[in-house]
Design an enzyme around this catalytic site. Structure first.
Site, mmCIF file in Angstrom:
data_model
loop_
_atom_site.group_PDB
_atom_site.id
_atom_site.type_symbol
_atom_site.label_atom_id
_atom_site.label_comp_id
_atom_site.label_asym_id
_atom_site.label_seq_id
_atom_site.Cartn_x
_atom_site.Cartn_y
_atom_site.Cartn_z
ATOM 1 N N ASP A 128 0.825 -1.216 0.000
ATOM 2 C CA ASP A 128 0.000 0.000 0.000
ATOM 3 C C ASP A 128 0.860 1.266 0.000
ATOM 4 O O ASP A 128 1.962 1.282 0.543
ATOM 5 C CB ASP A 128 -0.939 -0.004 1.221
ATOM 6 C CG ASP A 128 -2.130 0.932 1.023
ATOM 7 O OD1 ASP A 128 -2.380 1.378 -0.125
ATOM 8 O OD2 ASP A 128 -2.822 1.228 2.018
ATOM 9 N N ASN A 130 -10.794 -3.085 -5.616
ATOM 10 C CA ASN A 130 -9.990 -2.169 -6.439
ATOM 11 C C ASN A 130 -10.598 -1.946 -7.831
ATOM 12 O O ASN A 130 -10.192 -1.034 -8.543
ATOM 13 C CB ASN A 130 -8.532 -2.639 -6.554
ATOM 14 C CG ASN A 130 -7.726 -2.421 -5.280
ATOM 15 O OD1 ASN A 130 -6.842 -3.195 -4.952
ATOM 16 N ND2 ASN A 130 -8.027 -1.354 -4.528
HETATM 17 C C1 IPE Z 1 -5.786 -2.697 -0.173
HETATM 18 O O1 IPE Z 1 -5.338 -1.424 -0.423
HETATM 19 C C2 IPE Z 1 -5.686 -3.542 -1.391
HETATM 20 C C3 IPE Z 1 -4.341 -3.842 -1.857
HETATM 21 C C4 IPE Z 1 -3.244 -3.463 -1.273
HETATM 22 C C5 IPE Z 1 -4.237 -4.636 -3.041
HETATM 23 P P1 IPE Z 1 -6.354 -0.222 -0.763
HETATM 24 O O2 IPE Z 1 -5.502 0.980 -0.925
HETATM 25 O O3 IPE Z 1 -7.201 -0.630 -1.905
HETATM 26 O O4 IPE Z 1 -7.232 -0.177 0.544
HETATM 27 P P2 IPE Z 1 -8.122 0.977 1.186
HETATM 28 O O5 IPE Z 1 -9.107 1.394 0.140
HETATM 29 O O6 IPE Z 1 -7.197 2.105 1.554
HETATM 30 O O7 IPE Z 1 -8.739 0.352 2.385
HETATM 31 C C1 IPE Z 2 -1.330 -0.086 -3.433
HETATM 32 O O1 IPE Z 2 -1.162 1.257 -3.612
HETATM 33 C C2 IPE Z 2 -1.580 -0.852 -4.707
HETATM 34 C C3 IPE Z 2 -2.986 -1.259 -4.899
HETATM 35 C C4 IPE Z 2 -3.941 -1.173 -4.064
HETATM 36 C C5 IPE Z 2 -3.304 -1.830 -6.183
HETATM 37 P P1 IPE Z 2 -2.400 2.253 -3.701
HETATM 38 O O2 IPE Z 2 -2.744 2.411 -5.144
HETATM 39 O O3 IPE Z 2 -3.515 1.854 -2.831
HETATM 40 O O4 IPE Z 2 -1.712 3.572 -3.166
HETATM 41 P P2 IPE Z 2 -2.384 4.700 -2.258
HETATM 42 O O5 IPE Z 2 -2.966 4.009 -1.060
HETATM 43 O O6 IPE Z 2 -3.426 5.361 -3.099
HETATM 44 O O7 IPE Z 2 -1.257 5.609 -1.903
HETATM 45 MG MG MG Z 3 -4.064 2.314 -0.912
#
Ligand code: IPE
Ligand code: IPE
Ligand code: MG
Length: 242
Positions: free
Chosen positions: A17, A65
């Site tokens: 994340d 996602n």
């Molecule tokens: C969780 O991260 C899913 C993955 C890391 C693949 P998100 O960034 O999607 O989660 P939320 O929305 O902040 O809870």
């Molecule tokens: C994690 O990074 C990857 C996925 C969830 C696919 P994010 O895309 O959630 O990155 P932030 O949380 O927006 O910084």
């Molecule tokens: Mg995220």
């Protein structure tokens, strides 16, 4: 770092994340963050397996996602298929079995083909790299329940034989419990990850965004894990003064 005086978890779960924020803070597009994140998945997972961890689960794309823009979803799908060869190369070399957890429906034929190929190529190895893609903990439990009902209806399973130990046969992958769960970027939530498997995991929430979560950061997680007193509902009497 030398791990010989540290506790080494059997199963590490990693919620990748902060890729987007890492990029935005640098004035880059979110895609650049995802690219950098994938480079790091390869580098870090190789390091993790080299330290004696036998199972690594990485959360790369959740069922939720799909709520993101089509452009971001497409980018992530292409990144997975495009970068899979890098992962396959090191898994072949280091003898690591790659498995996939997630709903196969909703993924394109190309993504599925890549996943099936890599699973097949590495199926004889013992260490396990569990790639969680189009994964949701609720979806996994619902899908397991459907498999159980099918087995009961077809006479393959006597419902009285189902218990906490064999329930995991019905999950996407039959893996040992998670010992250490790491979520980068400072968020302190599970976001629907491995709900069954993390019941007694130790949680570690570093502030670092995933693209910057390097080997040294992982070492810190293991040092912290070593200090945790895992009781599993019991009492470690030697640690108590009375
Ligand atoms: C969780 O991260 C899913 C993955 C890391 C693949 P998100 O960034 O999607 O989660 P939320 O929305 O902040 O809870
Ligand atoms: C994690 O990074 C990857 C996925 C969830 C696919 P994010 O895309 O959630 O990155 P932030 O949380 O927006 O910084
Ligand atoms: Mg995220």
């Amino acid at each position: 770092m030398d791990y010989s005086n540290l506790k080494v978890p059997n199963h590490v779960a990693l919620i990748v994340d902060g890729n987007g924020r890492w990029a935005t803070e640098r004035g880059l597009s979110r895609s650049k963050g995802h690219e950098q994140g994938f480079v790091n998945v390869k580098k870090l997972s190789r390091y993790i397996f080299s330290k004696g961890i036998n199972y690594l689960s990485a959360y790369l794309f959740s069922t939720e996602n799909f709520k993101r823009s089509k452009a971001e979803v497409d980018f992530l799908m292409n990144l997975l298929t495009g970068r899979m060869k890098d992962i396959l190369d090191f898994c072949r070399e280091d003898k690591i079995k790659v498995v996939f957890s997630g709903r196969r429906e909703g993924l394109s034929d190309k993504v599925m083909k890549t996943i099936l190929e890599i699973e097949d190529e590495t199926k004889d190895y013992d260490k396990v790299f569990n790639l969680c893609f189009n994964y949701g903990g609720h979806a996994e439990i619902v899908d397991a329940t459907k498999k159980i009902v099918n087995d009961v209806e077809s006479g393959k399973l006597n419902i009285d034989d189902l218990n906490e130990d064999n329930y995991s046969h019905y999950l996407y992958q039959d893996l040992p419990p998670v010992d250490l769960l790491i979520r980068t970027s400072g968020e302190m939530r599970l976001s629907n990850f491995l709900l069954w498997q993390v019941s007694y995991a130790e949680f570690y929430f570093p502030k670092t965004y995933f693209p910057d979560f390097d080997e040294k950061e992982f070492d810190k997680a293991i040092i912290e894990y070593t200090k945790r007193d895992r009781r599993f509902g019991g009492i470690n009497y030697e640690d108590k003064s009375n």
